[in-house]
Design an enzyme around this catalytic site. Sequence first.
Site, PDB file in Angstrom:
ATOM      1  N   GLY A   1      53.925 -15.360 -25.285  1.00  0.00           N
ATOM      2  CA  GLY A   1      54.882 -16.430 -24.970  1.00  0.00           C
ATOM      3  C   GLY A   1      55.775 -16.800 -26.132  1.00  0.00           C
ATOM      4  O   GLY A   1      56.281 -17.927 -26.209  1.00  0.00           O
TER       5      GLY A   1
ATOM      6  N   SER B   1      58.790 -16.092 -26.875  1.00  0.00           N
ATOM      7  CA  SER B   1      60.254 -16.068 -26.733  1.00  0.00           C
ATOM      8  C   SER B   1      60.867 -17.392 -26.312  1.00  0.00           C
ATOM      9  O   SER B   1      62.080 -17.488 -26.134  1.00  0.00           O
ATOM     10  CB  SER B   1      60.639 -14.967 -25.735  1.00  0.00           C
ATOM     11  OG  SER B   1      60.169 -13.737 -26.225  1.00  0.00           O
TER      12      SER B   1
ATOM     13  N   GLY C   1      60.175 -22.029 -26.118  1.00  0.00           N
ATOM     14  CA  GLY C   1      59.375 -23.261 -26.201  1.00  0.00           C
ATOM     15  C   GLY C   1      58.289 -23.293 -27.257  1.00  0.00           C
ATOM     16  O   GLY C   1      58.535 -23.063 -28.451  1.00  0.00           O
TER      17      GLY C   1
ATOM     18  N   SER D   1      46.350 -27.293 -21.003  1.00  0.00           N
ATOM     19  CA  SER D   1      47.258 -28.410 -20.712  1.00  0.00           C
ATOM     20  C   SER D   1      46.425 -29.635 -20.396  1.00  0.00           C
ATOM     21  O   SER D   1      45.290 -29.515 -19.906  1.00  0.00           O
ATOM     22  CB  SER D   1      48.123 -28.068 -19.493  1.00  0.00           C
ATOM     23  OG  SER D   1      48.807 -29.230 -19.044  1.00  0.00           O
TER      24      SER D   1
ATOM     25  N   TYR E   1      48.186 -24.611 -10.714  1.00  0.00           N
ATOM     26  CA  TYR E   1      48.530 -24.800 -12.132  1.00  0.00           C
ATOM     27  C   TYR E   1      47.396 -25.564 -12.823  1.00  0.00           C
ATOM     28  O   TYR E   1      46.868 -25.129 -13.860  1.00  0.00           O
ATOM     29  CB  TYR E   1      49.855 -25.548 -12.297  1.00  0.00           C
ATOM     30  CG  TYR E   1      50.223 -25.735 -13.758  1.00  0.00           C
ATOM     31  CD1 TYR E   1      50.854 -24.719 -14.474  1.00  0.00           C
ATOM     32  CD2 TYR E   1      49.894 -26.906 -14.444  1.00  0.00           C
ATOM     33  CE1 TYR E   1      51.152 -24.866 -15.830  1.00  0.00           C
ATOM     34  CE2 TYR E   1      50.195 -27.060 -15.796  1.00  0.00           C
ATOM     35  CZ  TYR E   1      50.830 -26.043 -16.483  1.00  0.00           C
ATOM     36  OH  TYR E   1      51.115 -26.191 -17.827  1.00  0.00           O
TER      37      TYR E   1
ATOM     38  N   LYS F   1      44.521 -24.075 -15.631  1.00  0.00           N
ATOM     39  CA  LYS F   1      44.317 -24.626 -16.976  1.00  0.00           C
ATOM     40  C   LYS F   1      42.865 -25.084 -17.171  1.00  0.00           C
ATOM     41  O   LYS F   1      42.290 -24.958 -18.249  1.00  0.00           O
ATOM     42  CB  LYS F   1      45.301 -25.777 -17.228  1.00  0.00           C
ATOM     43  CG  LYS F   1      46.766 -25.339 -17.233  1.00  0.00           C
ATOM     44  CD  LYS F   1      47.048 -24.307 -18.308  1.00  0.00           C
ATOM     45  CE  LYS F   1      48.519 -24.000 -18.473  1.00  0.00           C
ATOM     46  NZ  LYS F   1      48.796 -23.028 -19.544  1.00  0.00           N
TER      47      LYS F   1
HETATM   48  P1  NAI Z   1      58.413 -21.924 -21.774  1.00  0.00           P
HETATM   49  O1  NAI Z   1      58.838 -21.646 -20.389  1.00  0.00           O
HETATM   50  O2  NAI Z   1      59.389 -22.461 -22.738  1.00  0.00           O
HETATM   51  O3  NAI Z   1      57.764 -20.606 -22.408  1.00  0.00           O
HETATM   52  C1  NAI Z   1      56.892 -19.799 -21.673  1.00  0.00           C
HETATM   53  C2  NAI Z   1      56.925 -18.394 -22.257  1.00  0.00           C
HETATM   54  O4  NAI Z   1      56.026 -17.588 -21.507  1.00  0.00           O
HETATM   55  C3  NAI Z   1      58.321 -17.751 -22.161  1.00  0.00           C
HETATM   56  O5  NAI Z   1      58.658 -17.106 -23.374  1.00  0.00           O
HETATM   57  C4  NAI Z   1      58.147 -16.756 -21.029  1.00  0.00           C
HETATM   58  O6  NAI Z   1      58.999 -15.622 -21.114  1.00  0.00           O
HETATM   59  C5  NAI Z   1      56.678 -16.371 -21.172  1.00  0.00           C
HETATM   60  N1  NAI Z   1      56.184 -15.830 -19.919  1.00  0.00           N
HETATM   61  C6  NAI Z   1      56.182 -16.433 -18.708  1.00  0.00           C
HETATM   62  N2  NAI Z   1      55.736 -15.576 -17.771  1.00  0.00           N
HETATM   63  C7  NAI Z   1      55.456 -14.416 -18.417  1.00  0.00           C
HETATM   64  C8  NAI Z   1      54.981 -13.148 -17.990  1.00  0.00           C
HETATM   65  N3  NAI Z   1      54.727 -12.878 -16.698  1.00  0.00           N
HETATM   66  N4  NAI Z   1      54.811 -12.189 -18.902  1.00  0.00           N
HETATM   67  C9  NAI Z   1      55.074 -12.413 -20.212  1.00  0.00           C
HETATM   68  N5  NAI Z   1      55.538 -13.583 -20.679  1.00  0.00           N
HETATM   69  C10 NAI Z   1      55.724 -14.573 -19.773  1.00  0.00           C
HETATM   70  O7  NAI Z   1      57.161 -22.909 -21.653  1.00  0.00           O
HETATM   71  P2  NAI Z   1      56.361 -23.728 -22.763  1.00  0.00           P
HETATM   72  O8  NAI Z   1      56.515 -25.138 -22.472  1.00  0.00           O
HETATM   73  O9  NAI Z   1      56.639 -23.209 -24.097  1.00  0.00           O
HETATM   74  O10 NAI Z   1      54.874 -23.361 -22.340  1.00  0.00           O
HETATM   75  C11 NAI Z   1      53.965 -22.766 -23.235  1.00  0.00           C
HETATM   76  C12 NAI Z   1      52.557 -23.086 -22.756  1.00  0.00           C
HETATM   77  O11 NAI Z   1      52.322 -24.476 -22.878  1.00  0.00           O
HETATM   78  C13 NAI Z   1      52.297 -22.726 -21.302  1.00  0.00           C
HETATM   79  O12 NAI Z   1      51.018 -22.154 -21.189  1.00  0.00           O
HETATM   80  C14 NAI Z   1      52.354 -24.064 -20.607  1.00  0.00           C
HETATM   81  O13 NAI Z   1      51.580 -24.080 -19.429  1.00  0.00           O
HETATM   82  C15 NAI Z   1      51.774 -24.956 -21.677  1.00  0.00           C
HETATM   83  N6  NAI Z   1      52.107 -26.371 -21.527  1.00  0.00           N
HETATM   84  C16 NAI Z   1      53.406 -26.766 -21.582  1.00  0.00           C
HETATM   85  C17 NAI Z   1      53.718 -28.100 -21.411  1.00  0.00           C
HETATM   86  C18 NAI Z   1      55.126 -28.606 -21.436  1.00  0.00           C
HETATM   87  O14 NAI Z   1      55.342 -29.779 -21.097  1.00  0.00           O
HETATM   88  N7  NAI Z   1      56.116 -27.806 -21.818  1.00  0.00           N
HETATM   89  C19 NAI Z   1      52.654 -29.091 -21.199  1.00  0.00           C
HETATM   90  C20 NAI Z   1      51.330 -28.561 -21.209  1.00  0.00           C
HETATM   91  C21 NAI Z   1      51.075 -27.236 -21.353  1.00  0.00           C
END
Ligand code: NAI
Length: 268
Positions: free
Chosen positions: A12, A14, A16, A117, A157, A161
């Site tokens: 992940g 790329s 956030g 999460s 979801y 988690k």
């Molecule tokens: P984001 O959407 O910014 O980043 C998610 C990353 O995962 C992206 O780079 C995407 O390309 C990659 N990804 C998604 N599906 C994929 C796949 N099939 N194969 C390879 N890569 C894949 O999201 P964020 O917020 O950075 O999330 C990171 C983690 O934090 C996640 O596990 C999310 O559930 C968790 N999280 C996020 C929260 C939030 O409020 N943003 C809150 C609690 C947990």
Amino acid sequence: MTHSGKTYVLTGVSSGVGAAVAADLAARGARVIGIDRVEPKAAVAGFYRCDLTDPAQIDATVAAISGPIDGLVNIAGVPGSLPVETVVKVNYLAVRRMTEALLPRLSDFGAVVNVASTAGANWRARADLVRSLIAVEGWEAGLKHFLGFGFSSVQAYDVSKEAVILYSMLVSSRERHRGVRVNTVSPGAVQTPILATFYDTMGADLLTRLRTQAGGRDARPEEMAGPIAFLLSRDAQWVNGIDLIADGGAEVSLTLEGLACPAKTLAF
Ligand code: NAI
């Protein structure tokens, strides 16, 4: 917390949280090997394009990574607006497959940090169900068992988690004898591209309440980097099999509903 000379594999990277953690660990002297389905904007020491919904791609990626690895951080995740199958695969089955493959390969005193999460904080309330999920080994069997519960994507979801938290506890003793630890970090709301979707799927009322309790804003992605760097480090040598909640205190509003005062507006 020294990370100099360490090599960490991050999914992940790329966007956030993953992009912020990659930058932070690199700034602390680590070599970051990124995995994502899209190319990262910032440079990493190594990158593998991989769709984490596909176990064959995961296996090929893991096989291609050579040399000593000191840590694995599973960060990639998708929200509950996507099909249930995608949610289960990326958020739980891929985390499990990556962990199974790399945990035995980690250097002594290495660590796994899986990003869960606070949406998974309810695992104690349905521990039997989640225990039944993590008891099933293998991608196809695990997927079938999960889908058998008939969850909506939004429910899936949360449960995905919860499963990550309990699965990480389950394997935390596996390589413990040589100092290798497995923990989870559970962020509250973080200002990343998927947050808008969470406001839709989880409800703006709840998330606004949590944000108010935390001091009027959601976390910045880089605020997840410190907790993860800590859990990867030798400073966390006696921290194993735990879920570290990093939500600015937001969950207090659920635990002490009606009793706790929200924080004043943050000055930082
Ligand atoms: P984001 O959407 O910014 O980043 C998610 C990353 O995962 C992206 O780079 C995407 O390309 C990659 N990804 C998604 N599906 C994929 C796949 N099939 N194969 C390879 N890569 C894949 O999201 P964020 O917020 O950075 O999330 C990171 C983690 O934090 C996640 O596990 C999310 O559930 C968790 N999280 C996020 C929260 C939030 O409020 N943003 C809150 C609690 C947990």
